[in-house]
Design a protein around this motif. Sequence first.
Motif, PDB file in Angstrom:
ATOM      1  N   THR A  73      48.538   9.744  45.144  1.00 19.69           N
ATOM      2  CA  THR A  73      48.961  10.485  44.103  1.00 19.69           C
ATOM      3  C   THR A  73      48.423  12.001  44.265  1.00 19.69           C
ATOM      4  OG1 THR A  73      48.774   8.518  42.556  1.00 19.69           O
ATOM      5  CG2 THR A  73      48.279  10.847  41.461  1.00 19.69           C
ATOM      6  N   SER A  74      47.424  12.132  44.785  1.00 19.37           N
ATOM      7  CA  SER A  74      46.723  13.379  45.127  1.00 19.37           C
ATOM      8  C   SER A  74      47.665  14.305  45.896  1.00 19.37           C
ATOM      9  CB  SER A  74      45.346  13.660  45.719  1.00 19.37           C
ATOM     10  OG  SER A  74      44.949  14.721  46.100  1.00 19.37           O
ATOM     11  N   GLY A  75      48.239  13.589  47.023  1.00 20.45           N
ATOM     12  CA  GLY A  75      49.115  14.103  47.876  1.00 20.45           C
ATOM     13  C   GLY A  75      50.498  14.343  47.384  1.00 20.45           C
ATOM     14  N   GLU A  76      51.071  13.712  46.570  1.00 18.63           N
ATOM     15  CA  GLU A  76      52.033  13.918  45.809  1.00 18.63           C
ATOM     16  C   GLU A  76      52.053  15.340  45.039  1.00 18.63           C
ATOM     17  OE1 GLU A  76      55.171  12.748  45.237  1.00 18.63           O
ATOM     18  OE2 GLU A  76      55.022  10.965  46.733  1.00 18.63           O
ATOM     19  N   ALA A  77      50.827  15.284  44.236  1.00 20.51           N
ATOM     20  CA  ALA A  77      50.556  16.523  43.611  1.00 20.51           C
ATOM     21  C   ALA A  77      50.291  17.814  44.296  1.00 20.51           C
ATOM     22  CB  ALA A  77      49.233  16.461  42.760  1.00 20.51           C
ATOM     23  N   ARG A  78      49.805  17.873  45.405  1.00 22.77           N
ATOM     24  CA  ARG A  78      49.481  18.807  46.376  1.00 22.77           C
ATOM     25  C   ARG A  78      50.956  19.281  46.959  1.00 22.77           C
ATOM     26  NH1 ARG A  78      44.839  16.240  48.077  1.00 22.77           N
ATOM     27  NH2 ARG A  78      46.025  15.158  49.808  1.00 22.77           N
ATOM     28  N   LEU A  79      51.741  17.897  47.093  1.00 27.62           N
ATOM     29  CA  LEU A  79      53.248  18.251  47.761  1.00 27.62           C
ATOM     30  C   LEU A  79      53.875  19.121  46.720  1.00 27.62           C
ATOM     31  CD1 LEU A  79      55.429  17.822  49.802  1.00 27.62           C
ATOM     32  CD2 LEU A  79      55.874  15.736  48.394  1.00 27.62           C
ATOM     33  N   ALA A  80      53.688  18.791  45.367  1.00 28.36           N
ATOM     34  CA  ALA A  80      54.490  19.614  44.193  1.00 28.36           C
ATOM     35  C   ALA A  80      54.163  21.120  44.435  1.00 28.36           C
ATOM     36  CB  ALA A  80      54.182  18.941  42.988  1.00 28.36           C
ATOM     37  N   GLY A  81      53.101  21.395  44.445  1.00 30.08           N
ATOM     38  CA  GLY A  81      52.596  22.899  44.625  1.00 30.08           C
ATOM     39  C   GLY A  81      53.139  23.486  45.637  1.00 30.08           C
ATOM     40  N   LEU A 117      55.709  22.455  47.362  1.00 32.00           N
ATOM     41  CA  LEU A 117      57.464  22.629  47.461  1.00 32.00           C
ATOM     42  C   LEU A 117      57.688  23.995  46.418  1.00 32.00           C
ATOM     43  CD1 LEU A 117      58.320  18.925  47.280  1.00 32.00           C
ATOM     44  CD2 LEU A 117      58.826  20.558  49.105  1.00 32.00           C
ATOM     45  N   VAL A 118      56.993  23.985  45.138  1.00 29.72           N
ATOM     46  CA  VAL A 118      57.311  25.205  44.437  1.00 29.72           C
ATOM     47  C   VAL A 118      57.172  26.541  44.965  1.00 29.72           C
ATOM     48  CG1 VAL A 118      56.561  26.292  42.247  1.00 29.72           C
ATOM     49  CG2 VAL A 118      57.030  23.897  42.354  1.00 29.72           C
ATOM     50  N   ALA A 119      56.091  26.588  45.885  1.00 32.10           N
ATOM     51  CA  ALA A 119      55.700  27.715  46.656  1.00 32.10           C
ATOM     52  C   ALA A 119      56.800  28.070  47.624  1.00 32.10           C
ATOM     53  CB  ALA A 119      54.416  27.675  47.196  1.00 32.10           C
ATOM     54  N   ASN A 120      57.328  27.286  48.428  1.00 34.78           N
ATOM     55  CA  ASN A 120      58.361  27.369  49.281  1.00 34.78           C
ATOM     56  C   ASN A 120      59.748  27.763  48.807  1.00 34.78           C
ATOM     57  OD1 ASN A 120      56.612  27.012  51.519  1.00 34.78           O
ATOM     58  ND2 ASN A 120      57.287  24.738  51.534  1.00 34.78           N
ATOM     59  N   ILE A 121      59.917  27.151  47.679  1.00 34.72           N
ATOM     60  CA  ILE A 121      61.291  27.447  46.941  1.00 34.72           C
ATOM     61  C   ILE A 121      61.345  28.772  46.242  1.00 34.72           C
ATOM     62  CG2 ILE A 121      62.685  26.457  44.865  1.00 34.72           C
ATOM     63  CD1 ILE A 121      61.865  23.827  45.327  1.00 34.72           C
ATOM     64  N   LEU A 134      52.398  37.631  40.622  1.00 33.38           N
ATOM     65  CA  LEU A 134      52.287  36.127  40.629  1.00 33.38           C
ATOM     66  C   LEU A 134      52.810  35.372  39.790  1.00 33.38           C
ATOM     67  CD1 LEU A 134      48.348  36.458  41.177  1.00 33.38           C
ATOM     68  CD2 LEU A 134      49.915  36.101  43.046  1.00 33.38           C
ATOM     69  N   VAL A 135      53.368  34.176  40.581  1.00 35.13           N
ATOM     70  CA  VAL A 135      53.693  32.910  39.671  1.00 35.13           C
ATOM     71  C   VAL A 135      52.451  31.976  39.860  1.00 35.13           C
ATOM     72  CG1 VAL A 135      55.474  30.897  39.459  1.00 35.13           C
ATOM     73  CG2 VAL A 135      56.067  33.322  40.429  1.00 35.13           C
ATOM     74  N   VAL A 136      52.091  31.498  38.945  1.00 34.83           N
ATOM     75  CA  VAL A 136      50.874  30.431  38.755  1.00 34.83           C
ATOM     76  C   VAL A 136      51.502  29.245  38.250  1.00 34.83           C
ATOM     77  CG1 VAL A 136      48.502  30.199  37.903  1.00 34.83           C
ATOM     78  CG2 VAL A 136      49.354  32.428  38.130  1.00 34.83           C
ATOM     79  N   VAL A 137      51.289  27.841  39.045  1.00 34.43           N
ATOM     80  CA  VAL A 137      52.053  26.813  38.808  1.00 34.43           C
ATOM     81  C   VAL A 137      50.647  25.750  38.851  1.00 34.43           C
ATOM     82  CG1 VAL A 137      53.303  25.160  39.462  1.00 34.43           C
ATOM     83  CG2 VAL A 137      54.028  27.230  39.752  1.00 34.43           C
ATOM     84  N   THR A 138      50.563  24.926  37.703  1.00 35.38           N
ATOM     85  CA  THR A 138      49.739  24.100  37.519  1.00 35.38           C
ATOM     86  C   THR A 138      50.154  22.621  37.523  1.00 35.38           C
ATOM     87  OG1 THR A 138      48.234  25.512  36.371  1.00 35.38           O
ATOM     88  CG2 THR A 138      47.606  23.379  36.333  1.00 35.38           C
ATOM     89  N   THR A 139      49.641  21.858  38.254  1.00 39.24           N
ATOM     90  CA  THR A 139      50.204  20.400  38.429  1.00 39.24           C
ATOM     91  C   THR A 139      48.847  19.435  38.160  1.00 39.24           C
ATOM     92  OG1 THR A 139      49.840  20.253  40.827  1.00 39.24           O
ATOM     93  CG2 THR A 139      51.961  20.936  40.056  1.00 39.24           C
ATOM     94  N   ASP A 140      49.183  18.189  38.461  1.00 38.32           N
ATOM     95  CA  ASP A 140      47.986  17.080  38.312  1.00 38.32           C
ATOM     96  C   ASP A 140      46.864  17.477  39.001  1.00 38.32           C
ATOM     97  OD1 ASP A 140      49.324  15.876  36.285  1.00 38.32           O
ATOM     98  OD2 ASP A 140      50.043  14.122  37.455  1.00 38.32           O
ATOM     99  N   GLU A 141      47.002  17.809  40.073  1.00 38.97           N
ATOM    100  CA  GLU A 141      46.082  18.244  41.250  1.00 38.97           C
ATOM    101  C   GLU A 141      45.282  19.532  41.033  1.00 38.97           C
ATOM    102  OE1 GLU A 141      43.513  17.628  44.680  1.00 38.97           O
ATOM    103  OE2 GLU A 141      44.930  16.246  43.477  1.00 38.97           O
ATOM    104  N   GLY A 142      46.110  20.672  40.473  1.00 39.17           N
ATOM    105  CA  GLY A 142      45.053  21.656  40.472  1.00 39.17           C
ATOM    106  C   GLY A 142      46.483  22.862  40.251  1.00 39.17           C
ATOM    107  N   THR A 143      45.646  24.432  40.522  1.00 44.94           N
ATOM    108  CA  THR A 143      46.571  25.306  40.345  1.00 44.94           C
ATOM    109  C   THR A 143      46.910  26.044  41.527  1.00 44.94           C
ATOM    110  OG1 THR A 143      45.527  25.855  38.213  1.00 44.94           O
ATOM    111  CG2 THR A 143      46.658  27.883  39.104  1.00 44.94           C
ATOM    112  N   THR A 144      48.292  26.460  41.859  1.00 45.57           N
ATOM    113  CA  THR A 144      48.517  27.240  42.810  1.00 45.57           C
ATOM    114  C   THR A 144      49.250  28.571  42.439  1.00 45.57           C
ATOM    115  OG1 THR A 144      49.626  24.899  43.906  1.00 45.57           O
ATOM    116  CG2 THR A 144      50.487  27.277  44.986  1.00 45.57           C
ATOM    117  N   GLU A 145      48.815  29.590  43.266  1.00 37.09           N
ATOM    118  CA  GLU A 145      49.120  30.952  42.849  1.00 37.09           C
ATOM    119  C   GLU A 145      50.151  31.483  44.019  1.00 37.09           C
ATOM    120  OE1 GLU A 145      45.666  33.433  42.645  1.00 37.09           O
ATOM    121  OE2 GLU A 145      45.136  32.751  40.434  1.00 37.09           O
ATOM    122  N   ILE A 146      51.264  31.809  43.576  1.00 37.66           N
ATOM    123  CA  ILE A 146      52.357  32.129  44.510  1.00 37.66           C
ATOM    124  C   ILE A 146      52.444  33.660  44.603  1.00 37.66           C
ATOM    125  CG2 ILE A 146      54.715  31.871  45.279  1.00 37.66           C
ATOM    126  CD1 ILE A 146      54.351  29.206  43.772  1.00 37.66           C
TER     127      ILE A 146
END
Length: 206
Positions: free
Chosen positions: A43-51, A53-57, A136-148
């Motif tokens: 589950t943690s890996g999926e959440a990190r993967l979400a952040g 993937l969004v950053a790459n897109i 900045l684009v700030v995205v928050t998922t289950d795992e945490g926050t990713t700043e792009i």
Amino acid sequence: MNARTDREHLFTVALFFVFVAALLLALLMGTGVYRRIHAAGATSGEARLAGSLVANIVRSKDAEDSVRTAADPEGGDALVLTEHLESGTFETRLYLHEGSLVEEYVPAGTPYDATNASVLATTNRFDVELDPAEELVVVTTDEGTTEIALRSGGAIEDDGATGDATDGAEGPAAATAAADNDADAEPATTSATTAASESTEGGERQ
């Protein structure tokens, strides 16, 4: 002597079975703990993967006036990335649908349809914040926050249309009120002019 030997033999056998039972119990408990740890890690890996993937897109679509947010069909945040191509204007939409982060690529203005979207990762949370000052684009998922960080200047679309629309609405209303005041003032001016004329004529007659 035989009875004592038999008792020792039985005790040894019983001790052996107790040891085997304890070993099996430990193995079962260890298997359960491993499964829970593995599930949590997945589950943690999926959440990190979400952040990631969004950053790459976002980085692949980074251009002037290309990034904005909108409301998705479920009332949450949708990150919309706009592309202006020779064949037309297209949108990449990232939003949450039934516990999954999905990606939808459609012509601009097309209604949302999650059945045509691709599932990117599993997450129960997808919040998006845009910071035009810092780009900045700030995205928050289950795992945490990713700043792009955006590389293109002015990549975040200007959201000032609401204020312009309000000003435009007030302008006609003010013009109408002014016109009404002018219309009310015109009869009063005419009446005053007529009264002054009559008074002058009366003075001449005297």
